[in-house]
Design a protein around this motif. Structure first.
Motif, short mmCIF file in Angstrom:
data_model
loop_
_atom_site.label_atom_id
_atom_site.label_comp_id
_atom_site.label_asym_id
_atom_site.label_seq_id
_atom_site.Cartn_x
_atom_site.Cartn_y
_atom_site.Cartn_z
N ALA A 121 53.09 7.37 51.68
CA ALA A 121 52.37 8.09 51.90
C ALA A 121 51.56 8.92 51.39
CB ALA A 121 53.67 9.32 52.36
N THR A 122 51.32 10.03 50.30
CA THR A 122 50.30 10.22 49.20
C THR A 122 49.47 9.44 49.87
OG1 THR A 122 51.96 11.37 48.01
CG2 THR A 122 49.59 11.54 47.54
N THR A 123 49.37 8.07 49.64
CA THR A 123 48.46 7.62 49.51
C THR A 123 47.60 7.08 51.05
OG1 THR A 123 48.73 6.25 48.01
CG2 THR A 123 47.28 5.14 48.89
N VAL A 124 48.39 7.17 51.94
CA VAL A 124 47.70 6.69 53.80
C VAL A 124 47.28 8.42 53.69
CG1 VAL A 124 48.90 6.98 55.74
CG2 VAL A 124 49.68 5.77 54.20
N GLU A 125 47.60 9.63 53.61
CA GLU A 125 47.30 10.99 53.91
C GLU A 125 45.99 11.20 52.64
OE1 GLU A 125 50.26 13.30 52.58
OE2 GLU A 125 51.89 13.48 53.78
N ALA A 126 45.68 10.50 51.61
CA ALA A 126 44.82 10.52 50.98
C ALA A 126 43.78 10.10 51.21
CB ALA A 126 45.01 10.80 49.36
N THR A 127 43.91 8.22 51.95
CA THR A 127 42.56 7.98 52.17
C THR A 127 42.28 8.44 53.89
OG1 THR A 127 43.34 5.67 51.10
CG2 THR A 127 42.58 5.16 52.84
N GLU A 128 42.98 9.04 54.31
CA GLU A 128 42.61 9.34 56.21
C GLU A 128 41.91 11.06 55.98
OE1 GLU A 128 46.07 10.14 58.12
OE2 GLU A 128 46.38 7.58 58.19
N HIS A 129 42.63 11.79 54.62
CA HIS A 129 41.85 12.81 53.98
C HIS A 129 39.94 12.20 53.68
CE1 HIS A 129 41.01 16.63 53.31
NE2 HIS A 129 39.99 16.05 51.81
N GLU A 130 40.03 11.31 52.56
CA GLU A 130 39.07 11.66 52.57
C GLU A 130 37.61 10.34 53.40
OE1 GLU A 130 40.25 8.25 49.11
OE2 GLU A 130 40.93 10.06 48.46
N LEU A 131 38.68 9.91 54.14
CA LEU A 131 37.11 9.13 55.08
C LEU A 131 36.77 10.56 55.76
CD1 LEU A 131 39.54 6.01 56.04
CD2 LEU A 131 37.07 5.84 54.92
N ARG A 132 38.33 11.34 56.50
CA ARG A 132 37.68 12.31 58.16
C ARG A 132 36.68 12.96 56.61
NH1 ARG A 132 42.58 13.34 58.80
NH2 ARG A 132 42.98 14.56 56.98
N GLN A 133 37.01 13.88 55.08
CA GLN A 133 35.97 14.04 55.14
C GLN A 133 34.40 13.21 54.07
OE1 GLN A 133 36.96 17.52 54.93
NE2 GLN A 133 36.18 17.91 52.74
N LEU A 134 33.86 12.06 54.42
CA LEU A 134 33.01 10.76 54.83
C LEU A 134 32.37 11.44 56.20
CD1 LEU A 134 34.02 8.81 52.08
CD2 LEU A 134 32.12 10.33 52.03
N GLY A 135 32.92 11.60 56.95
CA GLY A 135 32.53 11.06 58.72
C GLY A 135 33.22 10.30 59.48
N VAL A 136 33.47 9.50 58.74
CA VAL A 136 34.44 8.44 58.96
C VAL A 136 35.47 8.10 59.54
CG1 VAL A 136 34.74 5.81 58.25
CG2 VAL A 136 33.12 7.23 56.71
N THR A 137 35.30 7.36 61.29
CA THR A 137 36.66 7.63 62.23
C THR A 137 37.46 6.79 61.18
OG1 THR A 137 34.95 8.29 63.75
CG2 THR A 137 36.90 7.39 63.96
N SER A 138 38.81 7.34 61.63
CA SER A 138 39.82 6.17 61.14
C SER A 138 40.92 6.41 62.01
CB SER A 138 40.22 6.23 59.19
OG SER A 138 40.81 7.38 59.00
N HIS A 139 41.31 5.10 61.99
CA HIS A 139 43.26 4.96 62.25
C HIS A 139 43.62 4.10 61.58
CE1 HIS A 139 46.12 5.75 65.80
NE2 HIS A 139 46.10 4.72 65.72
N ARG A 140 44.73 3.99 62.09
CA ARG A 140 45.65 2.79 61.05
C ARG A 140 47.00 2.84 62.26
NH1 ARG A 140 51.16 3.99 58.03
NH2 ARG A 140 51.35 2.40 55.76
N VAL A 141 47.24 0.52 62.07
CA VAL A 141 48.43 0.38 63.10
C VAL A 141 48.91 -0.15 62.43
CG1 VAL A 141 46.34 0.39 64.83
CG2 VAL A 141 46.81 -1.59 63.34
N ALA A 142 50.27 -0.65 63.13
CA ALA A 142 51.47 -1.56 61.61
C ALA A 142 51.52 -2.55 62.45
CB ALA A 142 52.77 -0.59 61.83
N SER A 143 51.17 -2.56 64.16
CA SER A 143 51.68 -3.88 64.47
C SER A 143 50.69 -4.74 65.21
CB SER A 143 52.46 -4.04 65.09
OG SER A 143 52.63 -3.25 65.75
N GLN A 144 50.87 -6.20 65.79
CA GLN A 144 49.89 -5.96 67.57
C GLN A 144 49.90 -5.60 68.82
OE1 GLN A 144 48.88 -10.82 66.91
NE2 GLN A 144 50.85 -10.83 66.07
N GLY A 145 50.84 -5.03 68.82
CA GLY A 145 51.29 -4.12 70.09
C GLY A 145 50.13 -2.71 69.95
N GLU A 146 50.37 -2.27 68.80
CA GLU A 146 49.30 -0.92 69.00
C GLU A 146 47.69 -1.64 68.33
OE1 GLU A 146 50.46 0.96 65.19
OE2 GLU A 146 52.96 1.01 66.16
N VAL A 147 47.13 -2.28 68.78
CA VAL A 147 45.89 -2.78 68.53
C VAL A 147 44.99 -1.89 69.44
CG1 VAL A 147 44.73 -4.40 68.53
CG2 VAL A 147 46.08 -4.37 66.77
#
Length: 295
Positions: A253-279
């Protein structure tokens, strides 16, 4: 055997309503802004914008730098940057193969792009190196790109090298493009951040993470569980230890949160999916975030 692109389009119809697909197509079109004589609107200046696009009169009136935004009138370029290291051959959070989710995401956005008359190219890589494929528009071209991703992601593949991918694209890609980066959970280093800053100056960046499976929870299935990065089985006594399970969950959980925070700080739009149904919904979310960031 049905082609990969056909499967992607079929799953798009199965996993999403017509309204959702329309929103995805509209979201794709709304992100693209280009150089033309058709003025659209004004938005706040962000680092990386062209100084010549600043509307000095509007800036003086509002007291903050504003830049002109134009409606694109030319063909655009979508670049699929896919991590093909062996970790992408592992199981995703949903229990599906990460490779299948990556192909679904790349194929779905590529299909939307070519439907708008844009061209699509591919860059893949791992520790053994990076390969690039030229742009094209036809379904046959997209099928070849998806098949290469499918063939390259195997349990025998070298480890991932996302930094190598990013640096290659930053060096070689000169045409302003929308870039979809597809990889899995992982922390960003200072070198990753530097490469992303360079890319963001010129390009629209979309970062799609495919969530890792929780290996500790999968212990309850009784089936062998392997760490594909280290090519080793995880001992049952480790997976059944409750204290280690809690520690694993917290670290993940810490890894996911940290990566999302870092990408946000860099101005990079990000999202995380877990399945094909979420794509499909995940891609729309990415595009909507990017559209709002561009205002």
């Amino acid at each position: 055997m049905a082609g990969l692109l056909f499967r992607v389009k079929t799953k798009m119809s199965l996993f999403a309503t017509r309204k959702t697909l329309d929103l995805l197509e509209g979201g794709y079109a709304s992100v693209h802004r280009g150089r033309s004589h058709d003025f659209d609107d004004l938005r706040a200046y962000v680092p990386g914008d062209e100084v010549k696009d600043i509307d000095w009169k509007a800036t003086a009136r509002h007291g903050e730098p504003l830049v002109k935004r134009y409606i694109a009138s030319r063909r655009h370029s979508l670049v699929l940057v896919v991590d093909t290291g062996r970790n992408m051959a592992a199981t995703a959070e949903s229990g599906e193969a990460k490779k299948d989710i990556a192909i679904m995401a790349a194929g779905a956005l590529a299909s939307i792009a070519t439907g708008h008359g844009d061209v699509v190219s591919l860059v893949v890589g791992d520790e053994s190196g990076v390969q690039s494929f030229p742009s094209g528009q036809k379904d046959e071209h997209l099928e070849r790109l998806l098949r290469f991703v499918d063939e390259r992601i195997t349990l025998d593949a070298p480890r991932s090298d996302v930094l190598g991918l990013l640096e290659h694209v930053a060096r070689r890609l000169t045409t302003r493009s929308m870039i979809l980066i597809v990889t899995d959970d992982g922390r960003l280093s200072d070198e990753h951040a530097s490469a992303l800053r360079r890319l963001r100056i010129r390009h629209e960046l979309l970062w799609l993470t495919i969530g890792d499976a929780d290996l500790m929870r999968r212990a309850t299935t009784g089936a062998p569980v392997y760490d594909v990065q280290e090519v080793a089985a995880l001992p049952a006594y480790v997976r059944s230890n409750r204290s280690l399970q809690v520690l694993f969950e917290q670290t993940a959980a810490t890894t996911v949160e940290a990566t999302e925070h870092e990408l946000r700080q860099l101005g990079v739009t990000s999202h995380r999916v877990a399945s094909q149904g979420e794509v499909v919904a995940g891609l729309f979310t990415l595009l909507e975030k990017q559209r709002r960031a561009g205002r």
